[in-house]
Each structure stands twice: as C-alpha cells, then as structure tokens.
Design an enzyme around this catalytic site. Structure first.
Site, short mmCIF file in Angstrom:
data_model
loop_
_atom_site.label_atom_id
_atom_site.label_comp_id
_atom_site.label_asym_id
_atom_site.label_seq_id
_atom_site.Cartn_x
_atom_site.Cartn_y
_atom_site.Cartn_z
N ASP A 1 0.84 -1.19 0.00
CA ASP A 1 0.00 0.00 0.00
C ASP A 1 0.88 1.24 0.00
OD1 ASP A 1 0.78 -0.67 2.70
OD2 ASP A 1 -0.55 0.93 3.38
N GLU B 1 0.12 -0.67 5.85
CA GLU B 1 1.14 -0.07 6.70
C GLU B 1 0.99 1.44 6.76
OE1 GLU B 1 4.79 1.82 8.01
OE2 GLU B 1 3.91 1.98 6.01
#
Length: 443
Positions: free
Chosen positions: A88, A150
C-alpha cells in the site's frame, strides 16, 4: 560471491519492469474509493512470487487490507528468513505539484519517480531480486510477507500475526522499509520512535458572536487553541510536556548543513530544540500539530469562533511507553487551557517505539553483506519516524533477530510529492540482501 552479485545484476531489468507495473496500481488503502486497487495490487504481488518459484502463496486478510504470504521451505538444517515489505502507498496529494504523473513511473537522472517507487514497493522489488538471483531456490527458508495497510497504521497486523503465526514464524526477520545514510552509504536501523496522537477541541462559546460587538471581552476558540498549542514547546522549541522519556542516540555526525540540504528549510528559519541533531531526531520526544479544523479563510466573517480543533502528533523516544506519553500529553492540554476554555481530548493511534540490540552473528553477517554490496561501511542509525509494527513483530516472535533495512535515501521524499527511488540504491540493497541470504545459508 562475484557470481552471485552478477546474477543480481542480471535479474534487475525484469525486477524494475515489475516494480514499474506495481507503481501503476493506485494502492491507497486510506482512500475507500481505491480499495479495489489495493486488492489488485495484492493479486499482482501474489502472482510475482508464484512465478518466482514459491509453491505456497496466499492472499490473507483479517478484517483489513489484503496481505500476501509466500513460503519457500527451508533446506534441512537451514534457518528461515521472513522478508517484509508493504504494497500500500500514501495518497499522492496535489497531483499538480508532481513533476511527472504520480502513478506513472518516470526516470530522471538515475532516479525513478512515482508514488511507492521507494516506500515501499521497492522493498518488494528487493526481495524479488534476491529470490530471482537464486533462481527461486534460496539456500534458506524464505517467507515473504507483504502487508497492505502499513501507511494506515497497520491496524489489523496484530490479527494477521495471531491468525498466521505458524506461517510467519522465522529465525531472522528482514524489514525492508527504512532509510540509508546516503546513496553511497547504507544504514542499519537500530532504533525507532513510537507514535501517539490525539485530537484536542477547545470551546469558549455555545454559538458564534459578532467580533465587533464582543471582541476584546469574550475569547474566541481559535485564539484559545493557538495559545494552548503554543504551550507544548518552550522558547527554544523543546517539548514542554512533563514526564516524557528521553533515550540516547547512536553516535553519528549529523552536520547542520546536511539538515538544511535534506529538509529544504527556508532561509532564515532556524532549527528547534537543544542537543545534537541525532539526539533530537532519534532519541527525544517530538510534538507536531498536523491539522486544524476551523473556519476556512474563504468562509470567514467577523465572528468569534465558538469551537476549534487540532490534531496533535507525538513521537515517543525508544524506551518510552506510548500510552503513558499520550496520558501525559492529555494532562498537559487539559491543564493549560487559557481563559478557562473547555478542552476535550480524544485519543487517537498508538505505536510503540523500539530499540534493537544489533549484535551477534546475524548482524555481523548483515554488515558484511552491506560492505560487499555497497563497498562502504554501514552506519547504525535511528529513525525519527515510527514503524510501530516492528514492536508487534518482536512481541510475536521474541527469539527472532530483526534487521531493519531499506531502499530509501535522504532525497527519496517518501510521503511527499515527487517521491523517488535511486536506482543504484535498489541494486545495492538487492545485492546486500542476496549476500545475506547466502551467508545465513552457509552458517
């Protein structure tokens, strides 16, 4: 070893092509409209490691973003190494400020620009290069774990570690999500600050008032909020909240000229705080106001504002307790309300700091791999930012040795506009990881 180094160089063109394809996927988990892109990103990562020779590859989710776990069993007597990265990325912000499209990887002057080119899809590329250099048959057991949230604080990581603990168990954990001292000198990150944040709301009125009629008699909430936020620092810029922990930073030289060059501080703006740069950046608490909710200028009128809010972010020095620091911050805000203003503090995210004892055979092997790959001595450094999941890994696997490495450098501009990856750093980071796996297999 020279043959292995050459194999890394041989696979880098294909790795770069796959990295560029990943960058084109807008995997911003923080944007609900792009959750489908995060799923597409996980599927692309899964396919890459399946094609790299991993027989057990799965996409998992425990109520959050999809993550990828890929496993290659350890040869008899060999250790297992967990290779971590995340797929991500941060939102791109104002696209008009980018020199090239944020999700179209573009090379300029030896750097690859685009959101996620470095943080942290280059971490995926580093792991992929190492596996391809071994033709899919590394000399150790390898588990690749690529997380999907994250950049949103890893809220479901604890559930992932609990649900898949047997799959993720390892002797050595390599987390490729940190910085290097420069493009020519690598770093081994040995300490990280934690995180605690909150939203503070100040109220002075039950409704807005004409500022001409009541200004100078009745306080407005925004002025009260500004005074309250100013109380968080002393005149030098040191944090003025009582009861916070301070650690000791790694002994490195961090000249003022580098601070200005790396940060873009404007002419005439001075540094804040006291102590060495390394101490202030890695081992002391820091407090930043990262957002304010009030009347925007375009909508402003001659009105005393009844309520105003701010988001306050605190970095917690290694050895400190994030919850205790948030309690101290809350107490300070409640005790320093000006003019009797009503203050409400809403707690936010917590992330624990972490310090690593980087001694022993695994760390010796890592430093040797760095020396060969970079032709430079690695520097033990701290990180001013937070990677809270490292403490979670340490708690889940207390016997594992944790290595925090990365592909970023001072000019990467992670989380900012024009994020970029130095392609030479990618090659050296991939080479170092490959050499480390070889050394761990021999040992």
């Amino acid at each position: 070893m020279s043959e292995l180094v050459q194999k890394v160089r041989d696979v880098l063109p294909s790795v770069r092509a796959d990295l560029e394809d990943l960058v084109r996927i807008e995997s911003v988990w923080a944007d609900p409209a792009r959750r489908g892109e995060v799923q597409r990103s996980a599927e692309a990562v899964s396919k890459l490691f399946s094609e790299a020779g991993f027989g057990d590859v799965r996409i998992v989710s425990e109520g959050g973003a999809p993550a990828v776990i890929a496993r290659h069993p350890a040869p008899p007597g060999a250790p297992t190494v967990l290779l971590y990265a995340h797929h991500d990325v941060q939102p791109e912000g104002d696209r008009g400020q980018w020199e090239s499209a944020p999700f179209e990887p573009t090379e300029r002057d030896g750097r690859l620009y685009g959101r996620g080119t470095a943080d942290d899809k280059a971490g995926i590329a580093t792991h992929l290069a190492a596996i391809r250099a071994f033709a899919g048959r590394p000399p150790v057991g390898v588990t690749v774990f690529v997380e999907g949230e994250e950049e949103s604080g890893s809220p479901s990581l604890g559930a992932l570690l609990a649900a898949h603990k047997e799959l993720l168990a390892a002797d050595v954990i390599v987390i490729a999500d940190s910085d290097n001292w420069s493009t020519e000198q690598p770093s081994l990150t040995v300490s990280l600050r934690g995180l605690a944040d909150c939203v503070v709301e100040v109220a002075t009125l039950d409704h807005g008032l004409h500022s001409g009629m009541w200004g100078g008699v009745v306080p407005d909430a925004l002025s009260a909020l500004v005074r309250l936020l100013a109380s968080l620092h002393d005149d030098e810029g040191n944090v003025a909240v009582a009861g916070l922990h301070e650690a000791t930073a790694a002994d490195v030289e961090f000249p003022a000229e580098r601070v200005r060059a790396d940060t873009g501080v404007l002419d005439g703006v001075t540094e804040i705080g006291s102590g060495s740069t390394a101490q202030r950046l890695w081992a002391k608490p820091a407090i930043t106001v990262i957002g304010i909710d009030t009347t925007p200028i375009a909508s402003a009128s001659n009105t005393l504002i009844p309520r105003a809010r701010a988001k306050v972010s605190m970095r917690v020095a290694p050895g400190g307790d994030a919850a205790a620091h948030l309690a101290a911050l809350t107490s300070h805000l409640e005790a320093h309300a000006p003019w009797g203003a009503q203050v409400t503090v809403t707690p936010g995210d917590l992330g624990e700091p972490y310090a690593i004892d980087a001694t022993g055979p695994v760390y010796d092997a890592a430093r040797a791999a760095f020396r060969e790959a970079w032709a430079a001595e690695p520097v033990d450094t701290g990180v001013g930012g937070s990677i809270p999941f490292i403490a979670e890994f340490a708690a889940a696997f207390p016997d594992a040795k944790i290595l925090v490495t990365g592909v970023e450098d001072p000019n990467t501009q992670a989380h900012s506009i024009n994020e970029s990856l130095h392609l030479g750093v990618l090659e050296r980071a991939a080479t170092a990881e490959t050499l480390l796996l070889e050394a761990l297999g021999r040992s």
